[in-house]
Write a protein that holds these residues in place. Sequence first.
Motif, PDB file in Angstrom:
ATOM      1  N   LEU A   7       0.845  -1.189   0.000  1.00 47.52           N
ATOM      2  CA  LEU A   7       0.000   0.000   0.000  1.00 47.52           C
ATOM      3  C   LEU A   7       0.882   1.240   0.000  1.00 47.52           C
ATOM      4  O   LEU A   7       2.088   1.169   0.212  1.00 47.52           O
ATOM      5  CB  LEU A   7      -0.984  -0.018   1.172  1.00 47.52           C
ATOM      6  CG  LEU A   7      -0.449  -0.155   2.601  1.00 47.52           C
ATOM      7  CD1 LEU A   7      -0.146   1.215   3.187  1.00 47.52           C
ATOM      8  CD2 LEU A   7      -1.484  -0.843   3.480  1.00 47.52           C
ATOM      9  N   ALA A   8       0.265   2.383  -0.243  1.00 47.55           N
ATOM     10  CA  ALA A   8       1.020   3.636  -0.305  1.00 47.55           C
ATOM     11  C   ALA A   8       0.063   4.800  -0.118  1.00 47.55           C
ATOM     12  O   ALA A   8      -1.161   4.642  -0.168  1.00 47.55           O
ATOM     13  CB  ALA A   8       1.736   3.767  -1.654  1.00 47.55           C
ATOM     14  N   ASP A   9       0.627   5.980   0.124  1.00 43.71           N
ATOM     15  CA  ASP A   9      -0.153   7.222   0.129  1.00 43.71           C
ATOM     16  C   ASP A   9      -1.391   7.119   1.021  1.00 43.71           C
ATOM     17  O   ASP A   9      -2.506   7.401   0.590  1.00 43.71           O
ATOM     18  CB  ASP A   9      -0.534   7.597  -1.301  1.00 43.71           C
ATOM     19  CG  ASP A   9       0.701   7.814  -2.172  1.00 43.71           C
ATOM     20  OD1 ASP A   9       1.340   8.870  -2.009  1.00 43.71           O
ATOM     21  OD2 ASP A   9       1.044   6.927  -2.962  1.00 43.71           O
ATOM     22  N   VAL A  10      -1.145   6.722   2.260  1.00 43.28           N
ATOM     23  CA  VAL A  10      -2.235   6.637   3.240  1.00 43.28           C
ATOM     24  C   VAL A  10      -2.660   8.040   3.667  1.00 43.28           C
ATOM     25  O   VAL A  10      -3.834   8.330   3.869  1.00 43.28           O
ATOM     26  CB  VAL A  10      -1.802   5.795   4.458  1.00 43.28           C
ATOM     27  CG1 VAL A  10      -2.952   5.666   5.454  1.00 43.28           C
ATOM     28  CG2 VAL A  10      -1.323   4.414   4.011  1.00 43.28           C
ATOM     29  N   LEU A  55       2.951   7.773   4.299  1.00 41.79           N
ATOM     30  CA  LEU A  55       2.043   7.228   5.312  1.00 41.79           C
ATOM     31  C   LEU A  55       1.315   8.387   5.985  1.00 41.79           C
ATOM     32  O   LEU A  55       0.138   8.275   6.321  1.00 41.79           O
ATOM     33  CB  LEU A  55       2.836   6.414   6.343  1.00 41.79           C
ATOM     34  CG  LEU A  55       2.048   5.874   7.541  1.00 41.79           C
ATOM     35  CD1 LEU A  55       0.912   4.960   7.093  1.00 41.79           C
ATOM     36  CD2 LEU A  55       2.976   5.133   8.497  1.00 41.79           C
ATOM     37  N   PHE A  56       2.015   9.507   6.144  1.00 43.50           N
ATOM     38  CA  PHE A  56       1.429  10.711   6.735  1.00 43.50           C
ATOM     39  C   PHE A  56       1.297  11.806   5.672  1.00 43.50           C
ATOM     40  O   PHE A  56       2.068  11.858   4.720  1.00 43.50           O
ATOM     41  CB  PHE A  56       2.284  11.219   7.895  1.00 43.50           C
ATOM     42  CG  PHE A  56       2.291  10.288   9.081  1.00 43.50           C
ATOM     43  CD1 PHE A  56       1.306  10.360  10.051  1.00 43.50           C
ATOM     44  CD2 PHE A  56       3.289   9.333   9.207  1.00 43.50           C
ATOM     45  CE1 PHE A  56       1.307   9.488  11.136  1.00 43.50           C
ATOM     46  CE2 PHE A  56       3.307   8.454  10.286  1.00 43.50           C
ATOM     47  CZ  PHE A  56       2.308   8.534  11.248  1.00 43.50           C
ATOM     48  N   HIS A  57       0.332  12.675   5.883  1.00 42.80           N
ATOM     49  CA  HIS A  57       0.072  13.763   4.948  1.00 42.80           C
ATOM     50  C   HIS A  57       1.040  14.920   5.153  1.00 42.80           C
ATOM     51  O   HIS A  57       1.221  15.743   4.257  1.00 42.80           O
ATOM     52  CB  HIS A  57      -1.365  14.261   5.134  1.00 42.80           C
ATOM     53  CG  HIS A  57      -1.814  15.239   4.101  1.00 42.80           C
ATOM     54  ND1 HIS A  57      -1.900  14.917   2.757  1.00 42.80           N
ATOM     55  CD2 HIS A  57      -2.202  16.547   4.200  1.00 42.80           C
ATOM     56  CE1 HIS A  57      -2.325  15.971   2.082  1.00 42.80           C
ATOM     57  NE2 HIS A  57      -2.508  16.969   2.924  1.00 42.80           N
ATOM     58  N   GLU A 202      -7.130   5.674   0.734  1.00 47.30           N
ATOM     59  CA  GLU A 202      -8.427   6.367   0.713  1.00 47.30           C
ATOM     60  C   GLU A 202      -8.289   7.552  -0.243  1.00 47.30           C
ATOM     61  O   GLU A 202      -7.223   8.155  -0.327  1.00 47.30           O
ATOM     62  CB  GLU A 202      -8.794   6.902   2.109  1.00 47.30           C
ATOM     63  CG  GLU A 202      -9.404   5.895   3.054  1.00 47.30           C
ATOM     64  CD  GLU A 202     -10.908   5.725   2.839  1.00 47.30           C
ATOM     65  OE1 GLU A 202     -11.520   6.560   2.153  1.00 47.30           O
ATOM     66  OE2 GLU A 202     -11.452   4.734   3.356  1.00 47.30           O
ATOM     67  N   PRO A 203      -9.338   7.915  -0.974  1.00 43.40           N
ATOM     68  CA  PRO A 203      -9.233   9.103  -1.823  1.00 43.40           C
ATOM     69  C   PRO A 203      -9.002  10.344  -0.968  1.00 43.40           C
ATOM     70  O   PRO A 203      -9.626  10.505   0.082  1.00 43.40           O
ATOM     71  CB  PRO A 203     -10.593   9.146  -2.536  1.00 43.40           C
ATOM     72  CG  PRO A 203     -11.525   8.374  -1.662  1.00 43.40           C
ATOM     73  CD  PRO A 203     -10.685   7.319  -1.009  1.00 43.40           C
TER      74      PRO A 203
END
Length: 353
Positions: A7-10, A55-57, A202-203
């Motif tokens: 997974l990526a870009d959480v 993982l974080f924004h 998630e979008p």
Amino acid sequence: MIRFIHLADVHLGAVPDRGCPWSHEREEEIWETFRRVIASVRRDPVDLLFIAGDLFHRQPLLKELKEVNYLFSTIPETRVFLMAGNHDYMKRNSFYRGFAWEPNVTFFDSEKMSCAYIEELQTFVYGMSYEHQEIKEPLYDSWQPEQEQGFHVLLAHGGDEKHIPMDAKKILSSGFTYLALGHIHKPQAMVRGKALYPGALEPIDRNDTGDHGYIEGSYDNGRMRLKFVPFASRSYQNLLLTLDETSTQYSLEEMLKGEILKRGGKNIYRLILRGRRAPEFILLTERLKKLGNIVEVLDESRPAYDLEELYRKYTGTLIGDYIGYFMGRELTVVEEKALYHGLQALLETSILN
């Protein structure tokens, strides 16, 4: 057989659609979906979990790293590989630096390539972390795996001109068994069966339409099996409604409510209106937005004017000259909008006078 999840870009900590009534729900849903992934691994353990950046924004808080680390501690049978991407890059004072991860977690803590080897799985995992928000050098293009048999995985984040550009041909010939990619938010393959973006879990914004989730894979004696698993709690969707000359505000609202009921009330919609509506019909967009999670209303409909008839009727007047300026030309979208908006204003002024 080696089983893994990629997974990526959480983007933990993101607040999508800030200012909309549902934005704080979305902030918590992003965390909850990540927790659901970990819970699914706990129920059905995999050998490897790859998290390919962001993982974080933004810069993670210490309490957030502890929360994530606790979640990883609940899946001790799974080896977790993690890197910082361009959003959560390792600043000089980042809490990533020196953080004590659980024994089953490998965090790539430098902007230089390193390799982790898991002997019992004959698996080599290669990676690095962003220490700068932008990296314009194609760092991954020159990387090569160890000259040993095994499962060779490159954890890589980027793919555009400001974030480690990648050459698909070089990647295809690099010798890595699998490239676990991150940074692009829509699921896609850079190289089919070899280099995949799972997209954002998630979008994150209205442009992240379609399904979102992660890649589930297995590797057995040189054979790779990969599949995309939809996992997001909701999606952004374009909702197209077509108007005609009988349409009214009320009939449009009823049509919209019916479509939202069919597609799901939790989803978030960009409403697109097309067709030819009665010239006197005035669209009340704010009323439409109250009927569901409507993030945007794009009115691409046109008044059902008979331009040739209007031109004949108003020849020699300002209205006739205005129509004549546009007639007989290939109009751009902007010019067509200008024609109809301007014509409507002129006709309404003419009626009032």
